[in-house]
Scaffold this motif. Structure first.
Motif, mmCIF file in Angstrom:
data_model
loop_
_atom_site.group_PDB
_atom_site.id
_atom_site.type_symbol
_atom_site.label_atom_id
_atom_site.label_comp_id
_atom_site.label_asym_id
_atom_site.label_seq_id
_atom_site.Cartn_x
_atom_site.Cartn_y
_atom_site.Cartn_z
ATOM 1 N N LEU A 38 0.163 -15.279 -3.253
ATOM 2 C CA LEU A 38 -1.142 -14.623 -3.272
ATOM 3 C C LEU A 38 -1.896 -15.194 -4.468
ATOM 4 C CD1 LEU A 38 -3.254 -12.633 -2.318
ATOM 5 C CD2 LEU A 38 -1.992 -10.816 -3.450
ATOM 6 N N VAL A 41 -7.352 -12.254 -5.576
ATOM 7 C CA VAL A 41 -7.921 -11.102 -4.880
ATOM 8 C C VAL A 41 -9.387 -11.053 -5.284
ATOM 9 C CG1 VAL A 41 -7.847 -8.601 -4.597
ATOM 10 C CG2 VAL A 41 -5.722 -9.871 -4.987
ATOM 11 N N TYR A 155 -7.802 -11.030 0.226
ATOM 12 C CA TYR A 155 -6.557 -11.577 -0.312
ATOM 13 C C TYR A 155 -6.411 -13.021 0.174
ATOM 14 C CZ TYR A 155 -5.660 -6.541 -0.585
ATOM 15 O OH TYR A 155 -5.760 -5.201 -0.826
#
Length: 161
Positions: A38, A41, A155
């Motif tokens: 990830l 964000v 995301y």
């Protein structure tokens, strides 16, 4: 005896086909399986700076660089939060699936489980809209509100080798 055998085979085939995943669901699952990072964000639909707690776990900054793993065989996986000043580091186990909303839209859904694969969230989970999904990148998003104003949390993942 032959007629009963044919009936049994047809019944088994019917049950098996009714439990199977759709073609789209299988494609999404196949693309999601594996290791992901990830990267960041972001927030859209509202101005200002945001700091939020995601998935009732840790702040958004703690999720940046987190490692995500999705296993296909039993629909389990995990994500690992890296050490940080305000971050509660460690691995969180999840059970995941792809939910088909209809009209061609699908969502990644997951809930928290323990090491023995038991639900630890009382059946509560999360759904994220699948915006982009291919073998290199995945973009998920969810809509929420901040002080009554709509905002979208986005995301951005990349495949990890």
């Amino acid at each position: 005896m032959t007629k009963n055998r044919v009936t049994l085979i047809l019944l088994i085939a019917l049950v098996a086909s009714s439990c199977s995943l759709s073609k789209v669901n299988k494609e999404y699952r196949g693309a999601i399986v594996g290791n992901w990072i990830l990267n960041d964000v972001t927030y859209t639909g509202n101005s200002g700076n945001f700091k939020s707690v995601l998935f009732n776990d840790v702040s958004d900054a703690c999720f940046e660089g987190s490692q995500w793993f999705f296993r296909n065989s039993n629909s389990t996986g995990s994500y690992t939060i890296n050490p940080g000043a305000e971050c509660m580091e460690g691995t969180r186990n999840i059970r995941w699936s792809v939910y088909e909303k209809g009209e061609g839209a699908s969502q990644l859904q997951f809930k928290f489980i323990d090491e023995k694969r038991n639900d630890v969230s009382g059946g509560y989970g999360y759904r994220l809209d699948i915006v982009t999904l291919n073998q290199q990148e995945m973009t998920l998003q969810t809509n929420t509100t901040v002080e009554g104003e709509p905002i979208t949390v986005v995301y951005h993942f990349t495949r990890s080798l």
